[in-house]
Motif scaffolding. Structure first.
Motif, PDB file in Angstrom:
ATOM      1  N   PRO A  12       0.809  -1.228   0.000  1.00 11.73           N
ATOM      2  CA  PRO A  12       0.000   0.000   0.000  1.00 11.73           C
ATOM      3  C   PRO A  12       0.844   1.280   0.000  1.00 11.73           C
ATOM      4  CG  PRO A  12      -0.848  -1.558   1.620  1.00 11.73           C
ATOM      5  CD  PRO A  12       0.460  -2.118   1.119  1.00 11.73           C
ATOM      6  N   LEU A  13       2.004   1.242   0.634  1.00 11.75           N
ATOM      7  CA  LEU A  13       2.822   2.458   0.716  1.00 11.75           C
ATOM      8  C   LEU A  13       3.855   2.552  -0.399  1.00 11.75           C
ATOM      9  CD1 LEU A  13       3.440   2.742   4.559  1.00 11.75           C
ATOM     10  CD2 LEU A  13       1.683   3.817   3.162  1.00 11.75           C
ATOM     11  N   ARG A  14       4.164   1.413  -1.013  1.00  9.27           N
ATOM     12  CA  ARG A  14       5.221   1.413  -2.026  1.00  9.27           C
ATOM     13  C   ARG A  14       4.662   1.567  -3.429  1.00  9.27           C
ATOM     14  NH1 ARG A  14       8.510   1.550  -5.054  1.00  9.27           N
ATOM     15  NH2 ARG A  14      10.662   0.908  -5.035  1.00  9.27           N
ATOM     16  N   ASN A  15       3.419   1.142  -3.612  1.00  3.51           N
ATOM     17  CA  ASN A  15       2.822   1.253  -4.926  1.00  3.51           C
ATOM     18  C   ASN A  15       2.403   2.700  -5.167  1.00  3.51           C
ATOM     19  OD1 ASN A  15       2.191  -0.442  -7.181  1.00  3.51           O
ATOM     20  ND2 ASN A  15       0.044   0.106  -6.874  1.00  3.51           N
ATOM     21  N   GLY A  16       2.689   3.199  -6.347  1.00  6.09           N
ATOM     22  CA  GLY A  16       2.352   4.581  -6.643  1.00  6.09           C
ATOM     23  C   GLY A  16       3.342   5.572  -6.076  1.00  6.09           C
ATOM     24  N   ALA A  17       4.364   5.069  -5.390  1.00  9.06           N
ATOM     25  CA  ALA A  17       5.340   5.966  -4.779  1.00  9.06           C
ATOM     26  C   ALA A  17       6.390   6.432  -5.771  1.00  9.06           C
ATOM     27  CB  ALA A  17       6.044   5.256  -3.630  1.00  9.06           C
ATOM     28  N   ILE A  18       6.928   7.611  -5.505  1.00  2.46           N
ATOM     29  CA  ILE A  18       8.257   7.977  -5.992  1.00  2.46           C
ATOM     30  C   ILE A  18       9.032   8.264  -4.717  1.00  2.46           C
ATOM     31  CG2 ILE A  18       9.661   9.530  -7.375  1.00  2.46           C
ATOM     32  CD1 ILE A  18       7.274  10.169  -9.077  1.00  2.46           C
ATOM     33  N   ALA A  19       9.788   7.252  -4.291  1.00  3.59           N
ATOM     34  CA  ALA A  19      10.406   7.294  -2.965  1.00  3.59           C
ATOM     35  C   ALA A  19      11.876   7.681  -3.079  1.00  3.59           C
ATOM     36  CB  ALA A  19      10.287   5.922  -2.304  1.00  3.59           C
ATOM     37  N   PRO A  20      12.227   8.889  -2.632  1.00  7.11           N
ATOM     38  CA  PRO A  20      13.629   9.329  -2.708  1.00  7.11           C
ATOM     39  C   PRO A  20      14.440   8.701  -1.582  1.00  7.11           C
ATOM     40  CG  PRO A  20      12.280  11.060  -1.753  1.00  7.11           C
ATOM     41  CD  PRO A  20      11.343   9.920  -2.061  1.00  7.11           C
ATOM     42  N   TYR A  21      14.712   7.403  -1.711  1.00  4.62           N
ATOM     43  CA  TYR A  21      15.289   6.688  -0.559  1.00  4.62           C
ATOM     44  C   TYR A  21      16.754   7.018  -0.337  1.00  4.62           C
ATOM     45  CZ  TYR A  21      17.418   3.212  -3.674  1.00  4.62           C
ATOM     46  OH  TYR A  21      18.175   2.590  -4.631  1.00  4.62           O
TER      47      TYR A  21
END
Lengths: 351, 351, 351, 351
Positions: free
Chosen positions: A194-203
């Protein structure tokens, strides 16, 4: 048949190694090592795998003398450092997929991998790099250290500029975009669907270790130079495949045609690097989806008139060319098999 | 080497046929037919394909006498009906992936494919079905008609109940869930990424043609019976792979253990059907992601105490076991090659 | 202003409750309860939320006498059972989103929620159901138990058949498809993005508790009857929204026009249920993407000539109409506010 | 009530405009203009919209004198140029969401929009920019030109560096990542779900028009300077939301704390820009998923010790803050309504 052991059975890279070894006509899987997964069959850990592989996971600490010709380490860097030290005395070849031996310069290793205690002597005897660039050194090597998935893409992308054209790249900015499989299967809330899908995560907006790895390697290669290389990395909303975009600034004279030719020439004899024009097919090139499931790295080079920017895009499957496929390629080089052996599978698209 | 032609070069099934034929050790791609794509190289149409395939698209109307041992039709049903009629006189074998020859009973064909005029004589001489059930009839056949992707999954799912256990299934409800690749590459607004991603699209809540196809086939098979079979089909938010869920009601006595054993026995000699327990691995089984890129169909059977419902779940890669892989499997059966030839690739997961 | 407490701050339903309460013109968030998240601000737990909400998480065990007019329980069923018992003496109204009080019949509750010890007396005084059907009973109720997300969709889908048309549904098969947000944020390997994306996960092929809940409720409603209702549930590859497909078999005479009219009439006065024709817009209806972010449930009814099957499709946002939105709707009914208050937000599409 | 017309009813921005206008307490939708969609109701074009909006699409060429106080143009740039010229004589205010009037400098406009013939006089009288920076100029303006979605994010990201800190940015590299909704609903094969899902599509590796737009604007702003700004843009595998990553190199002294403070101060009075620390919540910040469905732009600034690089990340919903929400914000500023009016909806997450 070359007898292969795989340590790190339950991870994603481990699963791919099992799959590729089982598909390879000259390799035989004789050992599977793990810790929490001891006693399990491969298909219990990786539902895609063949049901009849005939091995179960054993403790990673087994003495493998006489059981394996090569052991592949798909373990965390601290574990790899330890296993490599023990195994190099007992089996002809060890290939490490972790970061334990990637950075040659001791001070840099200390800085980027402070928790990884490795044998300095072993590090000196190891061969690091992508098979396209250091494959010849792999023949007979006791320990091969494979680049990270991003480092593979960046290195293959920049090598013709630095090593062939000899450009002086004052500033290189790398923007990396990868799918969620790059993060493995550790349980982190941010990696739940739920949190990773649709994300653009600047990790990793600053301080990605692969940047240090590439600089450390290319600096030794000559004859061009890299002034500074900085990197920012993002997780985007798919699973498999990454793109490394390198934006390189130089005062040297270049044009797109020269660049394109240099890349084609540089990779002419290398079956796994495909130099592709940006508009040669119905989607913009390169795109990781066009290499998914294969050992290819697709590379496109462009020149941006505004401000003398060279744009190099390199796309690969992080679990194959960025991990397990490259490991098989290294086995092929290490043991004198044809470079393509066991790696003929073509990309699965669309997926 | 068996010389293979592929008609319908630019579609998704066409692309997979090219890929699988090129990977097959005993097959040689000698013709590629299309219409709007004439003159193009395969990698221009399908960016994943090898760049060096050495063929370009020709008009699909070419006379193929002496050029091909078998022609695969990945064309729309009306085109397939026409091409099959012309080609069966000129090449030893034609394999059609469209719906043109799927429904044997003429009245039913009329009803479900009103726009497809086919040769009745040719339809009578054709062999229809999944290779697991009718493979023996394929040897030497002039025309082989392959089931639709859903029909393949439903048939493989229900066959042990009807053909082996001989159950009388009063009512069967099929709920189908598939990825967007099932819809091909036609330009429809509803299939653009913004509208298709995140969708649960009930595109065929009633009246799916594959249901008619399955009933028409299984009815002829005996010894069990199917009272009524109805189907609803949905597009969900991934690209490749489908699941057919069959909910079957019977008054006959059954229990889960008997069912499970019957399935294992039925598919014992069939390498591409994997009978899997629901909880045997770390994700619920079956799941199309665990067969992606392979020719497997994973099947799980369960018994629901409440109301005597049998739940059969069948998952496959719609472009492989549901199309191109099954076509290669049919070639293998038609020409006496080992059934697995060219189809050894294991599923790519996660993807 | 009505003072609202929310217990279960860190979960997905909790996050939505906070968001909707903060947006509501007549509600004021006066308490936020949690356990591991005590001391955190809402935006630390849910990055989307307003940064200036002015509350922090307190222990869920706080004495709320005089602090709240209503407390919303977004806690696991065992915790809800306990909190409800304690809070109903101290605050005017408690609304539970868990399964603790959903099944009225004690034996059925025992069977489906064996680990949930609840007060029988409290269960008797509670009101269960969707506001569209039992909203009148909610006025002044001390404890309101809201249906599960699937139960809401199934109930709204079947109610006109059973309660208005009075059909005798011999067999109902429900196939449920939901996004990953339905599983919350528990750390499970199978819910990590790499394994959950692209999946069709049959997580409850038999024995879903929501089926029991619906039967228990509709059985009491009269005048129609449901012979048997069985359900299978799947996780598909998106995040938010679900579809409940009910396939109902009846011997009663029905046709699509009668069905359609009955549905329009039944929901005429209910602003959150939209009865939609299958082909009324550019994508097949209903589809959860068309209600995302709103409190709507879109319902479509079709008649399948083959075998007398009624197909009812109901789509909703599981975190809104299936959880937090329905809770706000219940507050509105409980306290005599307009039913739409704070729930006017229209669906966000495409997303 | 302010009477609003929307031209371009069938596109994604048009759909969002209709939704937001209908939700706004002070606005009334009095005209809906289109071409191929004339006669359709909004919910036929956008399945999410309210079914009872009471307008149907009329020809975009209607004379709107006396019918609208403001007309929003969600039309292609050439159409906008034409409509703006006609409408500014007839309605008090026109707000254009296309590129027709974005670039002020005539030569640059010619170069980047060669096919867009616009009135030079009208261009001179128009106000261009994000409301946060030029909102005061919007009061009473006859024509407002809104920045592109990327330009909005880049401008809001860089403004504090250039306009407040007055830094001299020698080189700025912008890497943009956006979802598929950025491409609208045109029928292009590359935008079909099977080819777009899982993609990292480098659709504009060089020569993105938004880069020119930003430079043209910030150059006029003083007191800092931008040496060169180049941009590469990618489509990634989600639908809604974008991230603009700006990598800025300067010889001026800076540190992260100074940067962070300057950003907080700069946006203190601006409710739609949220300055966020990278690690302040459970996912890395910013992320477009945390602003989805809202008018927020989340901005994070970091300093990379290696080589003096400033990293500015700006995330927004391209259809809201990047289009329709910003248009409503501009109406609010143009007509003296509170800036937040009709824009209070909080982000929908997870989605």
């Amino acid at each position: 048949m070359i007898r292969v052991g795989v340590a790190g059975a339950s991870g994603l890279a481990g699963g791919e190694l099992i799959r590729l070894v089982a598909q390879h006509p000259e390799l035989e899987l004789t050992f599977l090592g793990g810790s929490s997964s001891v006693g399990r069959r491969p298909a219990e850990l990786h539902p895609n795998l063949r049901l009849d592989l005939g091995v179960t996971v054993e403790p990673v600490t087994e003495d493998l003398s006489g059981r394996c010709d090569v052991v592949l380490l798909a373990t965390p860097a601290p574990v790899s450092a330890e296993l490599a030290a023990r195994l190099t005395d007992r089996v002809p070849a060890v290939i490490d997929l972790s970061g334990a031996f990637r950075i040659r310069t001791p001070e840099l290793h200390e800085r980027w991998y402070p928790s990884v205690r490795r044998s300095a002597e072993l590090a000196d005897r190891s061969v690091y790099g992508v098979p396209e660039l250091v494959g010849d050194q792999m023949a007979g090597a006791p320990l091969i250290s494979l680049p990270g998935c991003y480092a593979t893409a960046i290195t293959l992308g920049l090598a013709p500029l630095v090593l062939s054209l000899g450009l002086n790249l004052k500033t290189v900015v790398v923007d990396g975009k990868s799918g969620s499989s790059g993060g493995g299967l550790q349980l982190r809330t941010a990696d739940l669907h739920p949190l990773r899908n649709g994300a653009i995560a600047p990790y990793a907006p600053v301080g990605h270790r692969h940047a240090a790895e590439v600089t450390d390697f290319l600096e030794r290669g000559k004859p061009g130079r890299i002034g500074s290389l900085s990197m920012s990395a993002y997780g985007v909303s798919h699973v498999r495949g990454l793109m490394a975009s390198s934006y390189a600034f130089t005062d040297d004279e270049v044009d797109e045609r020269t660049l394109q030719r240099a890349y084609l020439r540089f990779y002419k004899e290398h079956p796994f690097v495909r130099v592709r024009r940006h508009t040669e097919t119905l989607i913009p090139m390169p795109d990781p989806q066009a290499v998914l499931g294969s050992n290819y790295c697709d590379v496109t080079v462009l020149h941006d008139g505004e401000g003398g920017r060279i744009v190099v895009l390199a796309a690969l499957d992080n679990l194959i060319k960025g991990a397990a496929g490259q490991a098989v390629q290294a086995i092929n080089r290490r043991f004198g098999l044809p470079e393509r052996a066991g790696l003929e599978m073509q990309p699965v698209m669309p997926a």
